[in-house]
Scaffold this active site. Structure first.
Site, PDB file in Angstrom:
ATOM      1  N   SER A 151      -0.359 106.912  51.547  1.00 16.78           N
ATOM      2  CA  SER A 151       0.600 107.870  50.997  1.00 16.78           C
ATOM      3  C   SER A 151       1.992 107.478  51.463  1.00 16.78           C
ATOM      4  O   SER A 151       2.149 106.805  52.495  1.00 16.78           O
ATOM      5  CB  SER A 151       0.263 109.283  51.492  1.00 16.78           C
ATOM      6  OG  SER A 151       1.311 110.197  51.230  1.00 16.78           O
ATOM      7  N   TYR A 167      -1.691 114.895  58.924  1.00 18.16           N
ATOM      8  CA  TYR A 167      -1.909 114.131  57.695  1.00 18.16           C
ATOM      9  C   TYR A 167      -1.038 112.885  57.693  1.00 18.16           C
ATOM     10  O   TYR A 167      -1.504 111.777  57.413  1.00 18.16           O
ATOM     11  CB  TYR A 167      -1.599 115.010  56.487  1.00 18.16           C
ATOM     12  CG  TYR A 167      -1.795 114.325  55.156  1.00 18.16           C
ATOM     13  CD1 TYR A 167      -3.068 114.201  54.602  1.00 18.16           C
ATOM     14  CD2 TYR A 167      -0.718 113.798  54.452  1.00 18.16           C
ATOM     15  CE1 TYR A 167      -3.254 113.567  53.385  1.00 18.16           C
ATOM     16  CE2 TYR A 167      -0.893 113.156  53.240  1.00 18.16           C
ATOM     17  CZ  TYR A 167      -2.168 113.046  52.709  1.00 18.16           C
ATOM     18  OH  TYR A 167      -2.345 112.418  51.496  1.00 18.16           O
TER      19      TYR A 167
END
Length: 272
Positions: free
Chosen positions: A139, A152
């Site tokens: 990501s 995350y």
């Protein structure tokens, strides 16, 4: 049909990016092993592909090493080998660390980082035998520290580091390792939790699951170590990481831009 008769394992394959990736490799002639926690949606996704001889569905918790070992054995028993791995399964409990339970934070680490590392290790002997690839789905949150999603972000930083390091370890062999780093994706992972998504995330251009699947296929084909989307967002994330003062200066502007985008998305979906 670049991947005809190759066997590709795809985690998180029942929906979103994983399902789109399975569809793409299937069209390329590959055998696809579709993995997710729940069997029913997996079977529905596999049925939509047709040609059941080239699909295998396995319900597995990727945070469980025994389940991963079973997945590898079942794949080899069914198709005789493994030609590629797409580590796509992900978990995200949104909000600052202080608002989440330790078990939730640990689960993000297990699913997003530990599982791809463990599964990559397990499939590597088979990839060496066949000449294959690993593509990890990270990501843009793995390129710049994202407060409000600290754990995350940390897992995606770790996954990118693992991918680059493993690519170096395997340089000159018949196995490639790549990572794709998209911004927000128009899937349930974002859209079903729109109110909880950090505004700054939505300051970046939104891509589709099919866009990310194409990035994955491209990396598997040309062995490029990383692909990012949007490219402008990736460059900005790298610059913000290198110059923390710039990140703090830009943050209010990006948050405002993301909040406006969130409001538009709500209106488009009839959410007011």
């Amino acid at each position: 049909m670049r991947f005809r008769d190759r066997t590709i394992i795809i985690t998180g394959a029942s929906l979103g990016v994983g399902r789109a990736t399975a569809e793409l490799f299937h069209r390329e002639g590959a055998n696809v092993v579709m993995v997710a926690r729940r069997l029913e949606p997996l079977e529905q996704a596999a049925a939509a592909l047709g040609d059941g001889d080239r699909t295998l569905t396995i319900a597995a918790d990727v945070a469980d090493n025994e389940a991963l070992a079973h997945l590898v054995r079942a794949t080899v028993e069914r198709f005789g080998g493994i030609g590629g791995l797409v580590n796509n399964a992900g978990a995200h409990f949104r909000g600052p660390v202080a608002t989440r339970e330790p078990d939730e934070l640990s689960l993000m680490v297990d699913v997003n980082l530990r599982a791809p590392i463990a599964l990559s290790s397990m499939v590597l002997p088979h990839l060496r035998a066949s000449g294959g690839f690993i593509v990890n789905v990270a990501s843009l949150a793995g390129k710049v520290p994202l407060d409000g999603a600290a754990t995350y972000s940390a897992t995606k930083f770790g996954l990118r580091a693992f991918s680059y390091a493993m690519a170096e370890e395997l340089r000159g062999t018949n196995v490639s390792v790549s990572v794709v780093s998209p911004g927000p994706i128009d899937t349930g992972f974002i859209m079903d939790e729109l109110d909880e998504v950090e505004d700054i995330v939505l300051s970046q251009e939104i891509c589709s699951a099919e866009d990310v699947a194409q990035m994955i296929l491209a990396c598997a084909s040309d062995q490029r170590v990383e692909r990012e989307f949007p490219v402008s967002g990736a460059k900005l994330a790298t610059l913000a990481y290198l110059v923390p003062g710039l990140r703090r200066w830009l943050k209010p502007r990006l948050v405002a831009k993301g909040a406006a985008q969130k409001a538009r998305l709500r209106r488009d979906r009839g959410g007011g």
